[in-house]
Design an enzyme around this catalytic site. Structure first.
Site, PDB file in Angstrom:
ATOM      1  N   LYS A  89      -3.481  -5.977   8.242  1.00 36.64           N
ATOM      2  CA  LYS A  89      -2.039  -6.217   8.328  1.00 36.64           C
ATOM      3  C   LYS A  89      -1.657  -7.126   9.487  1.00 36.64           C
ATOM      4  O   LYS A  89      -0.507  -7.556   9.584  1.00 36.64           O
ATOM      5  CB  LYS A  89      -1.305  -4.886   8.411  1.00 36.64           C
TER       6      LYS A  89
HETATM    7  C1  LIG Z   1      -2.268  -0.741   4.483  1.00 37.81           C
HETATM    8  C2  LIG Z   1      -3.703  -0.484   4.263  1.00 37.81           C
HETATM    9  C3  LIG Z   1      -4.246  -0.437   2.966  1.00 37.81           C
HETATM   10  C4  LIG Z   1      -3.396  -0.535   1.732  1.00 37.81           C
HETATM   11  O1  LIG Z   1      -2.805  -1.795   1.538  1.00 37.81           O
HETATM   12  P1  LIG Z   1      -1.588  -1.958   0.554  1.00 37.81           P
HETATM   13  O2  LIG Z   1      -1.218  -3.390   0.627  1.00 37.81           O
HETATM   14  O3  LIG Z   1      -0.482  -1.065   1.052  1.00 37.81           O
HETATM   15  O4  LIG Z   1      -2.039  -1.534  -0.802  1.00 37.81           O
HETATM   16  C5  LIG Z   1      -5.610  -0.263   2.823  1.00 37.81           C
HETATM   17  N1  LIG Z   1      -6.409  -0.109   3.904  1.00 37.81           N
HETATM   18  C6  LIG Z   1      -5.931  -0.136   5.152  1.00 37.81           C
HETATM   19  C7  LIG Z   1      -6.867   0.075   6.277  1.00 37.81           C
HETATM   20  C8  LIG Z   1      -4.568  -0.338   5.381  1.00 37.81           C
HETATM   21  O5  LIG Z   1      -4.095  -0.349   6.614  1.00 37.81           O
END
Ligand SMILES: *Cc1c(COP(=O)(O)O)cnc(C)c1O
Length: 430
Positions: free
Chosen positions: A107
């Site tokens: 993210k």
């Molecule tokens: C946010 C997150 C996900 C999921 O991603 P989405 O876009 O919400 O489906 C998977 N793994 C980790 C480590 C995350 O932080």
């Protein structure tokens, strides 16, 4: 580029307005009016382009002329300040490592891109601050906190479920200070997300200029398409069909991948791999979308009972369930299966996967049974150190602490405890 609300009851808006508002006034998610293919020449020569050049070509149609080209290029360069390695794990199975950023979570890309867009849009404002309100099930909080730290004209308020994020995740979102405040909610992730949604629609908070930094915000969500282009560039010369498996929670990441496919990126098939929060796998099985309260698992960043981006995926398939199933599968895995997979990947392949990546691996293996001669890529969405409480005892190893994490380990946690929406509102109004 204009964006429309998926509830179809709000005016169309510009990129800037969509980023600042987060959610449309009718509670709908914004969606781009058009998705233009990038053209064959781009894909034919992609290996000659840098990551920054690829990202610029991919995102520019969604920004339009609202950010000047040179500034958009600067934003992209600052966003992509780390590597995205594609690592071979087994024959024809690769891990796309998205965890080399400042908070070691995928993210980071969306958070860094969004914060810089917002800073650009705020460039002339004197005291008219934006408040970014974000609910986190784990990694979003840290990435947003780090991505927005010190950004002018933006206060960041992070809601996280008390006791349901890992120690390192909690430190990453509670120790930064400056323009970042952490609210510790007595509840689960869905409670946090509901409070955030309610605040956006609360007329009493209109003057607070609230915006979201969850993947409902287009500037957080769209840049995630870059990963799929980068992986294609790395694997193109093998000339085989590509299958991507995304460990999925709110389904923002996989939805950005589907946009990349719409833009012409040759992706054979997507796999949404979930933990026991299986709303989408159940939908594919019986055609009914029936969200459930989220359950706590060892892959807690995916503990989402009602994935907010799924509606965007449905928009792209317009209820054509047949075509959808041709492009997309979804599988659910228990914590026990996840732990077994982590051990298998480590003992057989010598690769350390954390629980989210392991769920992605499991989904990929299952889907690959239906595709001869394909290459599978699972997205490894967090560094194993972020889930060391699970990784170390399961694999019987000790992980060295990377410098990005070291820097938050000895800082003091500061959070404000809240229980109800009224508590949040009182905090925002004070
Ligand atoms: C946010 C997150 C996900 C999921 O991603 P989405 O876009 O919400 O489906 C998977 N793994 C980790 C480590 C995350 O932080």
């Amino acid at each position: 580029m204009k964006y429309y609300s998926l509830n179809h009851n709000a005016p169309k808006v510009s990129f800037q307005e969509a980023v600042i508002q987060g959610l449309a006034s009718d509670k709908g998610l914004y969606f781009p009016e058009t998705i233009m293919p990038l053209g064959e020449a781009f894909f034919e020569t992609i290996e000659n382009l840098s990551n920054e050049e690829i990202a610029f070509e991919a995102i520019k149609q969604f920004v339009g002329d609202e950010i000047p080209e040179n500034i958009l290029k600067e934003i992209i360069t600052e966003t992509l300040c780390f590597n995205f390695p594609v690592v071979m794990v087994e024959k024809d199975i690769y891990s796309l490592e998205l965890f080399h950023g400042p908070t070691m979570a995928f993210k980071d890309v969306g958070a860094r891109f969004m914060s810089r867009c917002l800073a650009y849009f705020n460039r002339d404002k004197k005291d008219n601050k934006n408040t970014v309100l974000v609910a986190t099930s784990g990694d979003t909080g840290g990435a947003v906190a780090s991505g927005f730290l010190g950004v002018k004209g933006v206060d960041v308020i992070i809601l996280y479920p008390s006791g349901k994020v890992s120690d390192i995740q909690e430190r990453q979102l509670t120790t930064l200070g400056q323009n970042i405040t952490a609210l510790e909610v007595d509840g689960v992730f869905d409670d946090c997300q509901d409070m955030v949604k309610k605040a956006f629609l609360d007329a009493d908070l209109k003057d607070k200029n609230l915006t979201s930094a969850n993947s409902i915000n287009i500037a957080r969500w769209l840049p995630q398409m870059f990963y799929f282009f980068f992986a294609y560039k790395a694997l193109k010369k093998q000339n085989k069909p590509l299958i991507f498996s995304c460990p999925s929670g709110n389904f923002g990441n996989i939805c950005a991948g589907i946009i990349a496919k719409k833009m012409g990126l040759p992706i054979e098939h997507f796999v949404a791999s979930t933990n026991v929060n299986d709303t989408v796998p159940r939908f594919l099985e019986n055609g009914t979308y029936a969200p459930k309260p989220s359950k706590t698992t060892i892959s807690n960043a995916m503990d989402v009972g009602n994935p907010s981006n799924f509606i965007r995926i449905q928009e792209m398939y317009q209820n054509d369930l047949k075509q959808f199933k041709k492009d997309f599968s979804a599988f659910t895995f228990s914590d026990e299966e996840t732990l077994e997979a982590m051990k298998y990947i480590y003992n057989t392949d010598g690769y350390i996967a954390e629980p989210h990546g392991a769920v992605g691996y499991l989904g990929l293996k299952k889907e690959l049974q239906n595709h001869e001669n394909a290459i599978g890529i699972f997205l490894e969405t967090a560094h194993p150190i972020k889930f060391l409480d699970t990784v170390e005892p399961t694999l019987n190893i000790k992980l060295p602490i990377p410098p990005q994490i070291e820097s938050v380990m000895d800082k003091e946690k500061v959070s404000i405890k809240i229980k109800t929406y009224e508590d949040l509102k009182a905090f925002l109004q004070k």
